[in-house]
Design an enzyme around this catalytic site. Structure first.
Site, PDB file in Angstrom:
ATOM      1  N   TYR A   6      39.979  40.152  45.411  1.00  0.00           N
ATOM      2  CA  TYR A   6      41.386  40.511  45.619  1.00  0.00           C
ATOM      3  C   TYR A   6      41.555  41.213  46.971  1.00  0.00           C
ATOM      4  O   TYR A   6      40.602  41.293  47.760  1.00  0.00           O
ATOM      5  CB  TYR A   6      41.910  41.343  44.436  1.00  0.00           C
ATOM      6  CG  TYR A   6      41.888  40.536  43.154  1.00  0.00           C
ATOM      7  CD1 TYR A   6      42.693  39.389  43.027  1.00  0.00           C
ATOM      8  CD2 TYR A   6      41.048  40.858  42.104  1.00  0.00           C
ATOM      9  CE1 TYR A   6      42.658  38.613  41.876  1.00  0.00           C
ATOM     10  CE2 TYR A   6      41.001  40.090  40.950  1.00  0.00           C
ATOM     11  CZ  TYR A   6      41.817  38.962  40.838  1.00  0.00           C
ATOM     12  OH  TYR A   6      41.765  38.194  39.701  1.00  0.00           O
ATOM     13  N   HIS A  66      36.198  41.551  43.005  1.00  0.00           N
ATOM     14  CA  HIS A  66      36.632  40.239  42.501  1.00  0.00           C
ATOM     15  C   HIS A  66      37.468  39.403  43.440  1.00  0.00           C
ATOM     16  O   HIS A  66      38.303  38.608  42.996  1.00  0.00           O
ATOM     17  CB  HIS A  66      37.391  40.415  41.169  1.00  0.00           C
ATOM     18  CG  HIS A  66      36.539  40.999  40.095  1.00  0.00           C
ATOM     19  ND1 HIS A  66      37.040  41.475  38.911  1.00  0.00           N
ATOM     20  CD2 HIS A  66      35.199  41.202  40.036  1.00  0.00           C
ATOM     21  CE1 HIS A  66      36.052  41.940  38.166  1.00  0.00           C
ATOM     22  NE2 HIS A  66      34.921  41.800  38.830  1.00  0.00           N
ATOM     23  N   HIS A 100      41.115  48.978  42.619  1.00  0.00           N
ATOM     24  CA  HIS A 100      40.463  47.685  42.388  1.00  0.00           C
ATOM     25  C   HIS A 100      40.110  47.067  43.745  1.00  0.00           C
ATOM     26  O   HIS A 100      40.963  46.518  44.436  1.00  0.00           O
ATOM     27  CB  HIS A 100      41.414  46.775  41.619  1.00  0.00           C
ATOM     28  CG  HIS A 100      40.802  45.523  41.061  1.00  0.00           C
ATOM     29  ND1 HIS A 100      39.537  45.088  41.384  1.00  0.00           N
ATOM     30  CD2 HIS A 100      41.289  44.602  40.177  1.00  0.00           C
ATOM     31  CE1 HIS A 100      39.278  43.961  40.725  1.00  0.00           C
ATOM     32  NE2 HIS A 100      40.331  43.643  39.998  1.00  0.00           N
TER      33      HIS A 100
HETATM   34  C1  LIG Z   1      40.349  38.377  29.974  1.00  0.00           C
HETATM   35  C2  LIG Z   1      39.724  39.132  31.122  1.00  0.00           C
HETATM   36  C3  LIG Z   1      40.538  39.819  32.000  1.00  0.00           C
HETATM   37  C4  LIG Z   1      39.981  40.577  33.042  1.00  0.00           C
HETATM   38  N1  LIG Z   1      40.806  41.311  33.853  1.00  0.00           N
HETATM   39  C5  LIG Z   1      40.267  42.135  34.795  1.00  0.00           C
HETATM   40  C6  LIG Z   1      41.093  43.010  35.554  1.00  0.00           C
HETATM   41  O1  LIG Z   1      42.331  43.081  35.394  1.00  0.00           O
HETATM   42  N2  LIG Z   1      40.485  43.804  36.469  1.00  0.00           N
HETATM   43  C7  LIG Z   1      39.128  43.775  36.677  1.00  0.00           C
HETATM   44  O2  LIG Z   1      38.628  44.516  37.534  1.00  0.00           O
HETATM   45  N3  LIG Z   1      38.320  42.981  35.948  1.00  0.00           N
HETATM   46  C8  LIG Z   1      38.853  42.173  35.001  1.00  0.00           C
HETATM   47  N4  LIG Z   1      38.030  41.420  34.215  1.00  0.00           N
HETATM   48  C9  LIG Z   1      36.556  41.611  34.284  1.00  0.00           C
HETATM   49  C10 LIG Z   1      36.127  42.645  33.241  1.00  0.00           C
HETATM   50  O3  LIG Z   1      36.580  43.939  33.587  1.00  0.00           O
HETATM   51  C11 LIG Z   1      34.585  42.704  33.064  1.00  0.00           C
HETATM   52  O4  LIG Z   1      33.994  43.062  34.282  1.00  0.00           O
HETATM   53  C12 LIG Z   1      34.034  41.367  32.595  1.00  0.00           C
HETATM   54  O5  LIG Z   1      34.743  40.903  31.451  1.00  0.00           O
HETATM   55  C13 LIG Z   1      32.555  41.442  32.268  1.00  0.00           C
HETATM   56  O6  LIG Z   1      32.331  42.289  31.162  1.00  0.00           O
HETATM   57  P1  LIG Z   1      31.957  41.688  29.703  1.00  0.00           P
HETATM   58  O7  LIG Z   1      30.771  40.813  29.885  1.00  0.00           O
HETATM   59  O8  LIG Z   1      31.658  42.918  28.883  1.00  0.00           O
HETATM   60  O9  LIG Z   1      33.157  40.932  29.210  1.00  0.00           O
HETATM   61  C14 LIG Z   1      38.565  40.610  33.211  1.00  0.00           C
HETATM   62  C15 LIG Z   1      37.763  39.874  32.336  1.00  0.00           C
HETATM   63  C16 LIG Z   1      38.306  39.155  31.305  1.00  0.00           C
HETATM   64  C17 LIG Z   1      37.397  38.433  30.338  1.00  0.00           C
END
Ligand SMILES: Cc1cc2nc3c(=O)[nH]c(=O)nc-3n(C[C@H](O)[C@H](O)[C@H](O)COP(=O)(O)O)c2cc1C
Length: 366
Positions: free
Chosen positions: A189, A187, A184
């Site tokens: 981090y 975002h 990862h």
């Molecule tokens: C509840 C939630 C938790 C997430 N946790 C992570 C995570 O642990 N690691 C990560 O790389 N992205 C995380 N994301 C981002 C998602 O992997 C994804 O990129 C984002 O939801 C956009 O996709 P979508 O429009 O299909 O929801 C999270 C998003 C949401 C909504």
């Protein structure tokens, strides 16, 4: 707009050492439901991932590589023997359903809080004030938001230990039965904090020039490869976006340079988290085309995808698979729903983080 055939999403795809049965992946999703003590994947999470095993690839929630890397309450880890055993139950359940699962290796860096570390400050590239919040839990288990403190900068001498933590987490993921690891680096981090000039003002070999800022992420990737092979290692980046208080000033030239360095490594895949789901702009088509040239290997993209967008970009040769986040939370059987144009359940944001079975394992299948 032309209506594209969604069954195109069911075409298998090579992912390094493994082969995905379709191109509908589950994006990594933090759910803050790990069992304590020990930050363990819980019984509920065994069921949660099992229900979603028809994904071409499940990517686990962000999973801390060390106690230091944890930045939110009740996220699971992948460094202790108990954590490995707990994840083994998840991976066995996924494999019994014919699925594949990658472990997302996470260190949150400055997106963190001292209360998670007995009062010790979180670590980052530099000790700069930060405007970002993380999520903790109160005594009743309700999720609360808290400001992250100014972190301390990692000493140069600590970096080999940090890289080693990633290598050990890779070994732990293999032992836990995962099929791949996804580093990862997105975002805002820790790895992204090193990459971005706005929060890395180091004067050692890990700061300053782009080459130096990219050094840590490349060393981490190489350490994971040394443990398990390039065909078992993937990486997630979020270029051209702003996440978690990190406004990335790097232009397309810079991000594409880092991506081409990753391309030399022949990874299982590169996963791009696009900015538009979090309020950012849509990734420009021109950038997509340059990305494809910089990264000829397997490319996965996520962020506000639906079946039509995924098929359009796959047909155009710009991506190879799409990862779905919120729609996979709400639809355990998402691949078949997308391929058959079935209606989708609506996700309920109030149960995304923390809590128990509700909003986790009770969304209906078709
Ligand atoms: C509840 C939630 C938790 C997430 N946790 C992570 C995570 O642990 N690691 C990560 O790389 N992205 C995380 N994301 C981002 C998602 O992997 C994804 O990129 C984002 O939801 C956009 O996709 P979508 O429009 O299909 O929801 C999270 C998003 C949401 C909504």
């Amino acid at each position: 707009m032309t209506d594209l055939d969604p069954t195109r999403l069911l075409v298998p795809l090579d992912l390094g050492a493994v082969k995905a049965s379709n191109r509908v992946f589950m994006a990594p999703l933090t759910r803050m439901r790990a069992a304590q003590p020990g930050a363990l994947a819980s019984d509920l999470s065994v069921e949660y991932y099992r229900q979603r095993a028809s994904a071409g690839l499940l990517i686990s929630e962000g999973t801390q590589i060390s106690a230091e890397g944890q930045g939110y309450a009740d996220t699971p880890g992948i460094s202790t023997p108990e954590q490995v055993r707990a994840w083994r139950r998840v991976t066995d359940a996924v494999h019994a359903e014919g699925g594949l699962i990658a472990a997302q290796l996470w260190h949150t860096g400055r997106v963190n809080h001292e209360s998670l570390h007995d009062g010790e400050l979180p670590v980052s590239a530099s000790a700069l004030p930060v405007r970002v919040r993380t999520s903790l839990k109160d005594a009743d288990g309700a999720v609360i938001r808290a400001n992250a403190p100014t972190p301390r900068a990692l000493e140069t001498e600590e970096i080999p230990r940090l890289v080693e933590d990633y290598r050990r987490a890779t070994a732990a993921a293999r032992e836990a039965g995962f099929d791949l690891v996804e580093v990862h680096a997105a975002h805002g981090y820790l790895l992204h904090q090193f990459l971005a000039a706005t929060c890395n003002v180091r004067t050692d070999a890990y700061g300053g020039s782009l080459e130096n800022r990219a050094r840590l992420v490349l060393e981490v990737v190489d350490a994971c490869i040394s443990e398990w092979g390039s065909d078992r290692v993937a990486i997630r980046l979020s270029p051209q976006g702003s996440f978690n208080g990190l406004a990335d000033d790097d232009g397309p030239e810079e991000t594409l340079h880092v991506i081409s360095r990753l391309a030399e490594r022949d990874l299982a895949y590169l996963h791009i988290s696009e900015p538009d789901w979090a309020g950012g702009p849509a990734l420009p088509e021109e950038y997509r085309r340059r990305l494809r040239v910089a990264y000829p290997g397997t490319l996965v993209a996520a962020g506000s995808y639906d079946a039509q967008k995924a098929v359009r970009l796959i047909e155009a040769g710009l991506i190879d698979a799409a990862a779905f986040g919120r729609s996979f939370i709400a639809n355990p059987d998402l691949p078949v729903r997308l391929a058959t144009r079935a209606p989708l359940n609506e996700p309920v944001p109030a149960t995304f983080y923390g809590g128990g079975a509700e909003g986790y394992i009770d969304y209906p299948v078709l």
